[in-house]
Scaffold this motif. Sequence first.
Motif, PDB file in Angstrom:
ATOM      1  N   HIS A  56       0.856  -1.188   0.000  1.00 11.86           N
ATOM      2  CA  HIS A  56       0.000   0.000   0.000  1.00 11.86           C
ATOM      3  C   HIS A  56       0.894   1.240   0.000  1.00 11.86           C
ATOM      4  N   PRO A  57       0.317   2.404  -0.250  1.00 16.87           N
ATOM      5  CA  PRO A  57       1.113   3.644  -0.194  1.00 16.87           C
ATOM      6  C   PRO A  57       1.730   3.816   1.199  1.00 16.87           C
ATOM      7  N   ILE A  58       2.879   4.444   1.236  1.00 14.35           N
ATOM      8  CA  ILE A  58       3.624   4.611   2.481  1.00 14.35           C
ATOM      9  C   ILE A  58       2.797   5.327   3.541  1.00 14.35           C
ATOM     10  N   ASP A  59       1.990   6.299   3.141  1.00 10.30           N
ATOM     11  CA  ASP A  59       1.150   7.004   4.122  1.00 10.30           C
ATOM     12  C   ASP A  59       0.168   6.051   4.801  1.00 10.30           C
ATOM     13  N   SER A  60      -0.385   5.145   4.037  1.00  9.90           N
ATOM     14  CA  SER A  60      -1.319   4.159   4.584  1.00  9.90           C
ATOM     15  C   SER A  60      -0.602   3.197   5.539  1.00  9.90           C
ATOM     16  N   ILE A  61       0.581   2.766   5.152  1.00  9.64           N
ATOM     17  CA  ILE A  61       1.378   1.874   6.012  1.00  9.64           C
ATOM     18  C   ILE A  61       1.737   2.599   7.303  1.00  9.64           C
ATOM     19  N   GLU A  62       2.134   3.843   7.184  1.00  9.55           N
ATOM     20  CA  GLU A  62       2.516   4.634   8.356  1.00  9.55           C
ATOM     21  C   GLU A  62       1.332   4.818   9.305  1.00  9.55           C
ATOM     22  N   ARG A  63       0.142   5.043   8.768  1.00  8.82           N
ATOM     23  CA  ARG A  63      -1.050   5.169   9.630  1.00  8.82           C
ATOM     24  C   ARG A  63      -1.294   3.875  10.417  1.00  8.82           C
ATOM     25  N   GLN A  64      -1.167   2.745   9.750  1.00  8.20           N
ATOM     26  CA  GLN A  64      -1.346   1.454  10.429  1.00  8.20           C
ATOM     27  C   GLN A  64      -0.256   1.250  11.483  1.00  8.20           C
ATOM     28  N   ALA A  65       0.966   1.604  11.150  1.00 11.75           N
ATOM     29  CA  ALA A  65       2.076   1.456  12.093  1.00 11.75           C
ATOM     30  C   ALA A  65       1.897   2.386  13.295  1.00 11.75           C
ATOM     31  N   ALA A  66       1.373   3.591  13.070  1.00 13.69           N
ATOM     32  CA  ALA A  66       1.127   4.530  14.173  1.00 13.69           C
ATOM     33  C   ALA A  66       0.037   3.988  15.094  1.00 13.69           C
ATOM     34  N   SER A  67      -0.996   3.421  14.519  1.00 14.93           N
ATOM     35  CA  SER A  67      -2.065   2.817  15.313  1.00 14.93           C
ATOM     36  C   SER A  67      -1.522   1.652  16.128  1.00 14.93           C
ATOM     37  N   LEU A  68      -0.668   0.859  15.518  1.00 14.22           N
ATOM     38  CA  LEU A  68      -0.028  -0.256  16.219  1.00 14.22           C
ATOM     39  C   LEU A  68       0.838   0.262  17.363  1.00 14.22           C
ATOM     40  N   ALA A  69       1.561   1.347  17.134  1.00 11.15           N
ATOM     41  CA  ALA A  69       2.424   1.910  18.184  1.00 11.15           C
ATOM     42  C   ALA A  69       1.591   2.342  19.385  1.00 11.15           C
ATOM     43  N   ARG A  70       0.427   2.940  19.134  1.00  7.01           N
ATOM     44  CA  ARG A  70      -0.462   3.332  20.242  1.00  7.01           C
ATOM     45  C   ARG A  70      -0.952   2.098  21.006  1.00  7.01           C
ATOM     46  N   GLN A  71      -1.345   1.061  20.266  1.00  3.85           N
ATOM     47  CA  GLN A  71      -1.837  -0.157  20.912  1.00  3.85           C
ATOM     48  C   GLN A  71      -0.726  -0.833  21.714  1.00  3.85           C
ATOM     49  N   ALA A  72       0.487  -0.877  21.183  1.00  7.43           N
ATOM     50  CA  ALA A  72       1.611  -1.503  21.895  1.00  7.43           C
ATOM     51  C   ALA A  72       1.917  -0.734  23.180  1.00  7.43           C
ATOM     52  N   ARG A  73       1.821   0.577  23.121  1.00  7.34           N
ATOM     53  CA  ARG A  73       2.051   1.388  24.329  1.00  7.34           C
ATOM     54  C   ARG A  73       0.976   1.108  25.368  1.00  7.34           C
ATOM     55  N   GLN A  74      -0.280   1.053  24.946  1.00  6.04           N
ATOM     56  CA  GLN A  74      -1.373   0.743  25.875  1.00  6.04           C
ATOM     57  C   GLN A  74      -1.193  -0.638  26.488  1.00  6.04           C
ATOM     58  N   HIS A  75      -0.769  -1.595  25.666  1.00  8.72           N
ATOM     59  CA  HIS A  75      -0.550  -2.954  26.155  1.00  8.72           C
ATOM     60  C   HIS A  75       0.560  -2.966  27.208  1.00  8.72           C
ATOM     61  N   GLN A  76       1.635  -2.245  26.935  1.00  6.10           N
ATOM     62  CA  GLN A  76       2.734  -2.202  27.894  1.00  6.10           C
ATOM     63  C   GLN A  76       2.296  -1.538  29.202  1.00  6.10           C
ATOM     64  N   LEU A  77       1.485  -0.508  29.125  1.00  2.00           N
ATOM     65  CA  LEU A  77       0.969   0.129  30.335  1.00  2.00           C
ATOM     66  C   LEU A  77       0.087  -0.840  31.123  1.00  2.00           C
ATOM     67  N   GLN A  78      -0.705  -1.630  30.426  1.00  2.00           N
ATOM     68  CA  GLN A  78      -1.534  -2.618  31.103  1.00  2.00           C
ATOM     69  C   GLN A  78      -0.663  -3.638  31.836  1.00  2.00           C
ATOM     70  N   LEU A  79       0.401  -4.077  31.192  1.00  4.39           N
ATOM     71  CA  LEU A  79       1.301  -5.055  31.823  1.00  4.39           C
ATOM     72  C   LEU A  79       1.870  -4.504  33.117  1.00  4.39           C
ATOM     73  N   THR A  80       2.237  -3.250  33.103  1.00  2.00           N
ATOM     74  CA  THR A  80       2.811  -2.619  34.290  1.00  2.00           C
ATOM     75  C   THR A  80       1.832  -2.641  35.456  1.00  2.00           C
ATOM     76  N   GLY A  81       0.547  -2.501  35.169  1.00  2.00           N
ATOM     77  CA  GLY A  81      -0.456  -2.435  36.219  1.00  2.00           C
ATOM     78  C   GLY A  81      -1.020  -3.770  36.667  1.00  2.00           C
ATOM     79  N   MET A  82      -0.531  -4.867  36.144  1.00  2.00           N
ATOM     80  CA  MET A  82      -1.081  -6.175  36.523  1.00  2.00           C
ATOM     81  C   MET A  82      -0.637  -6.552  37.934  1.00  2.00           C
ATOM     82  N   ASP A  83      -1.425  -7.425  38.567  1.00  2.00           N
ATOM     83  CA  ASP A  83      -1.159  -7.747  39.972  1.00  2.00           C
ATOM     84  C   ASP A  83       0.128  -8.554  40.165  1.00  2.00           C
ATOM     85  N   SER A  84       0.509  -8.702  41.410  1.00  2.00           N
ATOM     86  CA  SER A  84       1.804  -9.291  41.750  1.00  2.00           C
ATOM     87  C   SER A  84       1.932 -10.753  41.356  1.00  2.00           C
ATOM     88  N   ALA A  85       0.819 -11.473  41.214  1.00  2.00           N
ATOM     89  CA  ALA A  85       0.914 -12.868  40.776  1.00  2.00           C
ATOM     90  C   ALA A  85       1.538 -12.952  39.386  1.00  2.00           C
TER      91      ALA A  85
END
Length: 179
Positions: A56-85
């Motif tokens: 696909h055009p680079i702009d389209s790929i970049e939009r998907q990659a940016a969305s992925l970057a946001r999701q990966a950041r949210q996922h990492q924040l969730q991991l940080t907040g998980m309980d001690s188990a």
Amino acid sequence: MTGTSDRQTGSLYEFASVTRFLQQDAASPDTLALRASLLSLSSQLEQATQTRREHHPIDSIERQAASLARQARQHQLQLTGMDSAWHGLYEFGAYQQAVLTLRKALEHWRQSLRQRSASEPQDFAEFERLAWRTLGEALLVLDLYEQQSGGRPASIPPSMPPVAARPTLLGRLRAWMGL
């Protein structure tokens, strides 16, 4: 990695397979939040890699990659907040590191896209390799957590024989994928 290798990787394995597998498995209450986050991350990984593989055009790929970057950041924040188990598992720390490494590889790939660098195909291949590794680490952590928390309940006396263990998550994934 060449275009042929990209197509071979895409034809042999798909992020959608992991997504479907996570959706089919009956999740325990302790793993529901992590599974939901992994489903979102896996879906974003699939969309970004598919968009890139289909040239696909680079702009389209970049939009998907940016969305992925946001999701990966949210996922990492969730991991940080998980309980001690969760944090008590050695593998959980390794998984957190894998997510961080994936995020760095994603940023490197995005930079290559923006600069239209000749190294973009190699950066994408490295990112995709790390994405598979990260999903594998996630499945391992889920499996180990379920084994740890799915042991004999405290109310069963030690003299009673253990209940037959259900197949492991990784074993079910291998069976489902036909490996």
